[in-house]
Motif scaffolding. Structure first.
Motif, short mmCIF file in Angstrom:
data_model
loop_
_atom_site.label_atom_id
_atom_site.label_comp_id
_atom_site.label_asym_id
_atom_site.label_seq_id
_atom_site.Cartn_x
_atom_site.Cartn_y
_atom_site.Cartn_z
N ASP A 61 2.11 -2.03 17.49
CA ASP A 61 1.70 -1.11 18.14
C ASP A 61 0.27 -0.62 17.82
O ASP A 61 -0.36 -0.92 16.62
N LEU A 62 -0.58 0.13 18.74
CA LEU A 62 -1.73 0.67 18.38
C LEU A 62 -1.61 2.38 18.41
O LEU A 62 -1.20 2.66 19.38
N ILE A 63 -2.48 2.79 17.43
CA ILE A 63 -2.44 4.33 17.35
C ILE A 63 -3.85 4.65 17.49
O ILE A 63 -4.80 4.23 16.79
N GLY A 64 -4.25 5.77 18.30
CA GLY A 64 -5.50 6.29 18.40
C GLY A 64 -6.09 6.57 19.76
O GLY A 64 -5.35 6.45 20.75
N PRO A 65 -7.16 7.20 19.82
CA PRO A 65 -7.88 7.46 18.73
C PRO A 65 -7.67 8.72 17.74
O PRO A 65 -7.05 9.43 18.48
N MET A 66 -8.12 8.87 16.81
CA MET A 66 -7.88 9.76 15.76
C MET A 66 -9.20 10.17 15.14
O MET A 66 -9.98 9.69 15.54
N PRO A 67 -8.98 11.39 14.43
CA PRO A 67 -10.07 11.83 13.95
C PRO A 67 -10.79 10.84 12.84
O PRO A 67 -10.33 9.91 12.07
N GLU A 68 -12.12 10.56 12.96
CA GLU A 68 -12.80 9.38 12.43
C GLU A 68 -12.80 9.56 10.93
O GLU A 68 -12.84 10.70 10.24
N GLY A 69 -12.60 8.60 10.21
CA GLY A 69 -12.64 8.43 8.93
C GLY A 69 -13.62 7.82 8.25
O GLY A 69 -14.68 7.20 8.77
N LYS A 70 -13.56 7.08 7.04
CA LYS A 70 -14.38 6.53 6.27
C LYS A 70 -14.56 5.17 6.74
O LYS A 70 -13.53 4.51 7.33
N GLY A 71 -15.82 4.56 7.15
CA GLY A 71 -16.06 3.54 7.72
C GLY A 71 -15.92 3.77 9.22
O GLY A 71 -15.70 2.65 9.78
N GLN A 72 -15.99 4.84 9.64
CA GLN A 72 -16.08 5.11 11.19
C GLN A 72 -14.54 4.43 11.68
O GLN A 72 -14.48 4.20 12.95
N VAL A 73 -13.59 4.54 11.06
CA VAL A 73 -12.22 4.08 11.55
C VAL A 73 -11.50 5.41 12.29
O VAL A 73 -11.67 6.40 11.76
N LYS A 74 -11.03 4.70 13.50
CA LYS A 74 -10.44 5.85 14.04
C LYS A 74 -9.01 5.46 15.01
O LYS A 74 -8.56 6.02 15.56
N TYR A 75 -8.60 4.03 14.55
CA TYR A 75 -7.71 3.32 15.22
C TYR A 75 -6.80 2.93 14.03
O TYR A 75 -7.06 2.53 13.13
N VAL A 76 -5.38 2.50 14.40
CA VAL A 76 -4.51 2.16 13.32
C VAL A 76 -3.66 1.11 14.09
O VAL A 76 -3.47 1.40 15.39
N VAL A 77 -3.69 -0.32 13.63
CA VAL A 77 -2.73 -1.15 14.21
C VAL A 77 -1.70 -1.20 13.30
O VAL A 77 -1.70 -1.57 12.01
N VAL A 78 -0.17 -1.34 13.81
CA VAL A 78 0.93 -1.34 13.06
C VAL A 78 1.75 -2.42 13.32
O VAL A 78 2.01 -2.46 14.51
N ALA A 79 2.47 -3.09 12.44
CA ALA A 79 3.36 -4.23 12.72
C ALA A 79 4.59 -3.75 11.86
O ALA A 79 4.49 -3.48 10.70
N VAL A 80 5.59 -3.73 12.51
CA VAL A 80 7.15 -3.65 12.04
C VAL A 80 8.04 -4.80 12.22
O VAL A 80 8.23 -5.11 13.40
N ASP A 81 8.55 -5.52 11.23
CA ASP A 81 9.44 -6.25 11.32
C ASP A 81 10.92 -5.74 11.64
O ASP A 81 11.49 -4.61 10.84
N TYR A 82 11.61 -5.99 12.79
CA TYR A 82 12.96 -5.50 13.05
C TYR A 82 14.02 -5.64 12.14
O TYR A 82 14.97 -4.87 12.10
N PHE A 83 14.10 -6.53 11.31
CA PHE A 83 15.06 -7.05 10.46
C PHE A 83 15.07 -6.13 9.26
O PHE A 83 16.05 -5.40 8.82
N THR A 84 13.85 -6.28 8.48
CA THR A 84 13.67 -5.52 7.25
C THR A 84 13.03 -4.25 7.27
O THR A 84 13.20 -3.31 6.16
N LYS A 85 12.65 -4.01 8.46
CA LYS A 85 11.78 -2.63 8.68
C LYS A 85 10.71 -2.90 7.73
O LYS A 85 10.03 -1.61 7.49
N TRP A 86 10.11 -3.67 7.42
CA TRP A 86 8.80 -3.95 6.62
C TRP A 86 7.67 -3.42 7.69
O TRP A 86 7.51 -3.90 8.73
N VAL A 87 6.76 -2.78 7.10
CA VAL A 87 5.70 -2.01 7.92
C VAL A 87 4.21 -2.57 7.39
O VAL A 87 4.19 -2.63 6.07
N GLU A 88 3.47 -2.90 8.08
CA GLU A 88 1.99 -3.46 7.73
C GLU A 88 0.99 -2.55 8.61
O GLU A 88 1.34 -2.46 9.72
N ALA A 89 0.12 -2.10 8.25
CA ALA A 89 -0.70 -1.20 8.94
C ALA A 89 -2.38 -1.37 8.54
O ALA A 89 -2.38 -1.86 7.35
#
Length: 83
Positions: free
Chosen positions: A40-68
């Motif tokens: 999933d892609l989240i954003g645009p959000m308020p700009e943070g350090k390094g001009q980041v304003k988007y977040v990419v998130v991955a979730v494993d369906y079995f273990t519910k492990w989250v990477e962002a």
């Protein structure tokens, strides 16, 4: 309501092996960990350090492990690097 019997019936009666509520209409089924991911892609959000304003998130369906990872721009190369 699940409790509608006497104390003796509750303690020594047969245990029903059915869910108390109906299951969802589309259950998420994964046979083993890390076999199926959701992205999933989240954003645009308020700009943070390094001009980041988007977040990419991955979730494993079995273990519910989250990477962002925070991103300044969304490009195919950055998403590919994340995956």
């Amino acid at each position: 309501m699940l409790v509608k019997k006497c104390d003796k019936c509750q303690r020594f009666g047969s245990v029903p092996h059915v869910p108390a509520e109906p299951l969802s209409l589309s259950p998420i089924v994964s046979p083993w960990p890390f076999a199926q991911w959701g992205l999933d892609l989240i954003g645009p959000m308020p700009e943070g350090k390094g001009q980041v304003k988007y977040v990419v998130v991955a979730v494993d369906y079995f273990t519910k492990w989250v990477e962002a990872k925070a991103l300044a721009t969304i490009t195919a190369a950055r998403i590919e690097d994340f995956v």
